[in-house]
Design a protein around this motif. Structure first.
Motif, PDB file in Angstrom:
ATOM      1  N   ASP A   1     163.737  82.804 121.141  1.00  0.00           N
ATOM      2  CA  ASP A   1     165.027  82.475 120.549  1.00  0.00           C
ATOM      3  C   ASP A   1     166.149  82.920 121.491  1.00  0.00           C
ATOM      4  O   ASP A   1     165.898  83.587 122.500  1.00  0.00           O
ATOM      5  CB  ASP A   1     165.169  83.079 119.142  1.00  0.00           C
ATOM      6  CG  ASP A   1     165.206  84.601 119.139  1.00  0.00           C
ATOM      7  OD1 ASP A   1     165.538  85.196 120.186  1.00  0.00           O
ATOM      8  OD2 ASP A   1     164.916  85.201 118.091  1.00  0.00           O
ATOM      9  N   PRO A   2     167.409  82.550 121.213  1.00  0.00           N
ATOM     10  CA  PRO A   2     168.513  82.887 122.132  1.00  0.00           C
ATOM     11  C   PRO A   2     168.868  84.364 122.180  1.00  0.00           C
ATOM     12  O   PRO A   2     169.699  84.772 122.993  1.00  0.00           O
ATOM     13  CB  PRO A   2     169.691  82.071 121.576  1.00  0.00           C
ATOM     14  CG  PRO A   2     169.088  81.040 120.684  1.00  0.00           C
ATOM     15  CD  PRO A   2     167.849  81.657 120.141  1.00  0.00           C
ATOM     16  N   TRP A   3     168.279  85.173 121.300  1.00  0.00           N
ATOM     17  CA  TRP A   3     168.651  86.572 121.209  1.00  0.00           C
ATOM     18  C   TRP A   3     167.591  87.493 121.810  1.00  0.00           C
ATOM     19  O   TRP A   3     167.570  88.683 121.548  1.00  0.00           O
ATOM     20  CB  TRP A   3     168.920  86.922 119.749  1.00  0.00           C
ATOM     21  CG  TRP A   3     169.914  85.998 119.139  1.00  0.00           C
ATOM     22  CD1 TRP A   3     171.268  85.968 119.347  1.00  0.00           C
ATOM     23  CD2 TRP A   3     169.629  84.903 118.265  1.00  0.00           C
ATOM     24  NE1 TRP A   3     171.840  84.939 118.651  1.00  0.00           N
ATOM     25  CE2 TRP A   3     170.863  84.257 117.967  1.00  0.00           C
ATOM     26  CE3 TRP A   3     168.468  84.397 117.683  1.00  0.00           C
ATOM     27  CZ2 TRP A   3     170.956  83.145 117.137  1.00  0.00           C
ATOM     28  CZ3 TRP A   3     168.556  83.285 116.856  1.00  0.00           C
ATOM     29  CH2 TRP A   3     169.788  82.676 116.601  1.00  0.00           C
ATOM     30  N   GLY A   4     166.682  86.913 122.591  1.00  0.00           N
ATOM     31  CA  GLY A   4     165.678  87.720 123.267  1.00  0.00           C
ATOM     32  C   GLY A   4     164.435  87.984 122.450  1.00  0.00           C
ATOM     33  O   GLY A   4     163.579  88.787 122.861  1.00  0.00           O
TER      34      GLY A   4
ATOM     35  N   GLN B   1     160.880  80.624 109.038  1.00  0.00           N
ATOM     36  CA  GLN B   1     160.972  81.158 110.391  1.00  0.00           C
ATOM     37  C   GLN B   1     160.742  82.663 110.308  1.00  0.00           C
ATOM     38  O   GLN B   1     161.338  83.338 109.458  1.00  0.00           O
ATOM     39  CB  GLN B   1     162.335  80.893 111.020  1.00  0.00           C
ATOM     40  CG  GLN B   1     162.418  79.659 111.882  1.00  0.00           C
ATOM     41  CD  GLN B   1     163.665  79.643 112.742  1.00  0.00           C
ATOM     42  OE1 GLN B   1     164.101  80.675 113.235  1.00  0.00           O
ATOM     43  NE2 GLN B   1     164.248  78.466 112.913  1.00  0.00           N
ATOM     44  N   ALA B   2     159.901  83.175 111.176  1.00  0.00           N
ATOM     45  CA  ALA B   2     159.655  84.612 111.223  1.00  0.00           C
ATOM     46  C   ALA B   2     159.921  85.122 112.629  1.00  0.00           C
ATOM     47  O   ALA B   2     159.624  84.444 113.617  1.00  0.00           O
ATOM     48  CB  ALA B   2     158.224  84.934 110.799  1.00  0.00           C
ATOM     49  N   VAL B   3     160.477  86.325 112.705  1.00  0.00           N
ATOM     50  CA  VAL B   3     160.809  86.958 113.985  1.00  0.00           C
ATOM     51  C   VAL B   3     159.805  88.062 114.263  1.00  0.00           C
ATOM     52  O   VAL B   3     159.474  88.855 113.387  1.00  0.00           O
ATOM     53  CB  VAL B   3     162.232  87.550 113.951  1.00  0.00           C
ATOM     54  CG1 VAL B   3     162.572  88.213 115.272  1.00  0.00           C
ATOM     55  CG2 VAL B   3     163.246  86.462 113.624  1.00  0.00           C
ATOM     56  N   ARG B   4     159.296  88.078 115.480  1.00  0.00           N
ATOM     57  CA  ARG B   4     158.321  89.098 115.840  1.00  0.00           C
ATOM     58  C   ARG B   4     158.950  90.473 115.789  1.00  0.00           C
ATOM     59  O   ARG B   4     160.025  90.700 116.342  1.00  0.00           O
ATOM     60  CB  ARG B   4     157.754  88.834 117.235  1.00  0.00           C
ATOM     61  CG  ARG B   4     156.519  89.643 117.574  1.00  0.00           C
ATOM     62  CD  ARG B   4     155.930  89.235 118.899  1.00  0.00           C
ATOM     63  NE  ARG B   4     154.645  89.860 119.128  1.00  0.00           N
ATOM     64  CZ  ARG B   4     153.896  89.680 120.197  1.00  0.00           C
ATOM     65  NH1 ARG B   4     154.334  88.866 121.162  1.00  0.00           N
ATOM     66  NH2 ARG B   4     152.737  90.282 120.348  1.00  0.00           N
TER      67      ARG B   4
ATOM     68  N   THR C   1     159.775  94.166 113.276  1.00  0.00           N
ATOM     69  CA  THR C   1     160.053  94.627 111.918  1.00  0.00           C
ATOM     70  C   THR C   1     161.528  94.553 111.565  1.00  0.00           C
ATOM     71  O   THR C   1     161.924  95.005 110.497  1.00  0.00           O
ATOM     72  CB  THR C   1     159.565  96.061 111.729  1.00  0.00           C
ATOM     73  OG1 THR C   1     160.186  96.902 112.724  1.00  0.00           O
ATOM     74  CG2 THR C   1     158.063  96.144 111.887  1.00  0.00           C
ATOM     75  N   SER C   2     162.363  94.006 112.468  1.00  0.00           N
ATOM     76  CA  SER C   2     163.786  93.893 112.167  1.00  0.00           C
ATOM     77  C   SER C   2     164.296  92.555 112.658  1.00  0.00           C
ATOM     78  O   SER C   2     163.680  91.890 113.483  1.00  0.00           O
ATOM     79  CB  SER C   2     164.574  95.038 112.832  1.00  0.00           C
ATOM     80  OG  SER C   2     164.422  94.982 114.239  1.00  0.00           O
ATOM     81  N   LEU C   3     165.444  92.137 112.119  1.00  0.00           N
ATOM     82  CA  LEU C   3     166.045  90.859 112.456  1.00  0.00           C
ATOM     83  C   LEU C   3     167.232  91.053 113.387  1.00  0.00           C
ATOM     84  O   LEU C   3     167.909  92.082 113.336  1.00  0.00           O
ATOM     85  CB  LEU C   3     166.510  90.141 111.186  1.00  0.00           C
ATOM     86  CG  LEU C   3     165.418  89.721 110.204  1.00  0.00           C
ATOM     87  CD1 LEU C   3     166.041  89.210 108.920  1.00  0.00           C
ATOM     88  CD2 LEU C   3     164.511  88.677 110.812  1.00  0.00           C
ATOM     89  N   PRO C   4     167.539  90.046 114.234  1.00  0.00           N
ATOM     90  CA  PRO C   4     168.721  90.145 115.089  1.00  0.00           C
ATOM     91  C   PRO C   4     169.985  90.085 114.264  1.00  0.00           C
ATOM     92  O   PRO C   4     169.985  89.607 113.114  1.00  0.00           O
ATOM     93  CB  PRO C   4     168.590  88.924 116.003  1.00  0.00           C
ATOM     94  CG  PRO C   4     167.760  87.952 115.230  1.00  0.00           C
ATOM     95  CD  PRO C   4     166.803  88.789 114.445  1.00  0.00           C
ATOM     96  N   ALA C   5     171.084  90.537 114.835  1.00  0.00           N
ATOM     97  CA  ALA C   5     172.356  90.569 114.105  1.00  0.00           C
ATOM     98  C   ALA C   5     172.890  89.171 113.827  1.00  0.00           C
ATOM     99  O   ALA C   5     173.638  88.965 112.886  1.00  0.00           O
ATOM    100  CB  ALA C   5     173.371  91.378 114.903  1.00  0.00           C
ATOM    101  N   VAL C   6     172.537  88.188 114.655  1.00  0.00           N
ATOM    102  CA  VAL C   6     173.077  86.829 114.487  1.00  0.00           C
ATOM    103  C   VAL C   6     172.166  86.039 113.571  1.00  0.00           C
ATOM    104  O   VAL C   6     170.948  86.038 113.755  1.00  0.00           O
ATOM    105  CB  VAL C   6     173.162  86.133 115.857  1.00  0.00           C
ATOM    106  CG1 VAL C   6     173.695  84.701 115.672  1.00  0.00           C
ATOM    107  CG2 VAL C   6     174.099  86.897 116.759  1.00  0.00           C
TER     108      VAL C   6
END
Length: 273
Positions: free
Chosen positions: A217-220, A263-266, A268-273
């Protein structure tokens, strides 16, 4: 004459940058065409009768190949070609994943008056996915939905759904799902076995799951996309309210079709955006 095709993703979106290559039985290229903004390929170049191989490629997607027989008409009508994201045939890398509510949808569809459908969604939910490193059957999913966040686009209907006739959100504020196992159901398809807690009742519910792909994703971060569906019977969860408008026809269907776009992010926390 020529070639026609429609290029789509597994969830129905057009792949506008796809390239279609046609080769003959010797492997020689006889035609190359690009999809338009609607994912359609229309090339008027006539093809000689015979057998061909049609290869569809697009950046970010696994290539797809199929056979085509061209008759005296000179046409090759390929139909719809579905492309999978790279990595879509397997589950994402092992480890914890966090569901991103901002880019996910938890929706349900019910029949209305026997002739149309009413669509609703829950706007407040969270969840985690754990992909097992060894035995994939040990992978886990846990999710919590705030029942009071139901939104069907009509305030009066939403108030009724939140009442004791249906969700009874004051007494049962949360809907929960906890998986108990995972089994392969075919190429890139899985069945999630689990228990759904709804309206004070806990019952086994299986989800039909498709992994749509994994990528940066765009946030690394790294994201994985899934689509899951299941059907629920309201009476299984003690929601028996209904009005009969005529013999055999209920105002609200007894079966709910649940549609999850996740959509899931690898991590245990989500990006700020």
């Amino acid at each position: 004459m020529g070639l026609t095709a429609r290029i789509r993703t597994r969830d129905g979106w057009a792949v506008s940058h796809a390239v279609v290559t046609v080769t003959d039985t010797t492997g020689a290229q006889v035609l190359r065409a690009e999809a338009d903004t609607e994912g359609a390929v229309r090339d008027a170049t006539p093809l000689a009768p015979g057998a061909y191989t049609v290869i569809v490629t697009a950046v970010g997607y696994a290539p797809a190949a199929s056979s085509a027989i061209v008759t005296a008409s000179g046409r090759a009508e390929v139909g719809t070609v579905t492309l999978a994201r790279h990595g879509g045939s397997e589950l994402p890398p092992p480890g914890p994943w966090t569901i991103d509510p901002a880019h996910s949808t938890v929706a349900a569809v019910a029949q209305h008056l026997g002739i149309s459908s009413v669509h609703g969604r829950f706007t407040d939910f969270s969840g985690t996915i754990g992909i097992a490193a060894g035995d994939l059957a040990q992978s886990r999913v846990e999710a919590v939905i705030r029942a009071g966040s139901i939104d069907t686009g009509n305030a009066m209907r939403d108030a009724h759904l939140k009442s004791a006739d249906f969700l009874d959100v004051e007494k049962y504020p949360e809907i929960t799902y906890r998986s108990t196992g995972l089994s392969e159901a075919g190429a890139d398809r899985w069945t999630v076995h689990g228990e759904l807690g709804l309206h004070g009742v806990v019952r086994p519910v299986d989800l039909d799951l498709v992994h749509l792909g994994t990528g940066a994703d765009p946030w690394g971060g790294t994201r994985a996309a899934f689509r899951a569906t299941t059907d629920l019977r309201r009476e299984d969860f003690a929601m028996n309210y209904n009005q009969v408008v005529q013999a055999g026809i209920a105002a609200i269907g007894t079966t709910l079709r649940v549609e999850l776009d996740i959509q899931a992010v690898r991590g245990t926390s989500l990006p700020a955006v």
